[in-house]
Design an enzyme around this catalytic site. Structure first.
Site, PDB file in Angstrom:
ATOM      1  N   CYS A  64       0.863  -1.174   0.000  1.00  0.00           N
ATOM      2  CA  CYS A  64       0.000   0.000   0.000  1.00  0.00           C
ATOM      3  C   CYS A  64       0.907   1.233   0.000  1.00  0.00           C
ATOM      4  O   CYS A  64       2.033   1.165  -0.468  1.00  0.00           O
ATOM      5  CB  CYS A  64      -0.954  -0.015   1.197  1.00  0.00           C
ATOM      6  N   TYR A  65       0.443   2.358   0.510  1.00  0.00           N
ATOM      7  CA  TYR A  65       1.240   3.582   0.516  1.00  0.00           C
ATOM      8  C   TYR A  65       2.391   3.528   1.526  1.00  0.00           C
ATOM      9  O   TYR A  65       3.539   3.743   1.179  1.00  0.00           O
ATOM     10  CB  TYR A  65       0.363   4.798   0.829  1.00  0.00           C
TER      11      TYR A  65
END
Length: 104
Positions: A64-65
């Site tokens: 993810c981020y």
């Protein structure tokens, strides 16, 4: 590897060896602007296909981020029967700084 997480160094080694499937749960624009090489975008529209069409014993790394949302996604995949699934520590933001050679 610790619990459901994997650091970039471990992930890089497994990726180079072809022993790791990478899924990216970020939004389409972020994915399109840069991702781990070979990463497949995973969202609600293709999640069931992923679950149905991938071996449950395959090593899967969720990206993810920043490595927060991927923990929940990794746990969900474990609940779906995947036995070797991890969240990437630091997410893509950390990965692109430490391993730019493995980015698209």
């Amino acid at each position: 590897m610790t619990g459901l997480t994997m650091n970039g160094q471990e992930a890089c080694a497994l990726l180079k060896a072809g022993k790791l499937k990478v899924v990216d749960i970020r939004d389409p624009q972020s994915y399109d602007s840069g991702r781990i090489a070979t990463a497949e975008r995973l969202d609600n529209s293709n999640l069931q296909d992923f679950i149905n069409n991938n071996p449950k014993d395959q090593a899967v790394l969720v990206c993810c981020y920043h490595g927060m949302g991927s923990k929940g996604a990794a746990e969900f995949l474990k609940e779906q029967g995947f036995t070797d699934v991890y969240s990437l520590d630091g997410g893509y933001e950390f990965w692109k700084v430490c391993h730019p050679e493995h980015c698209e």
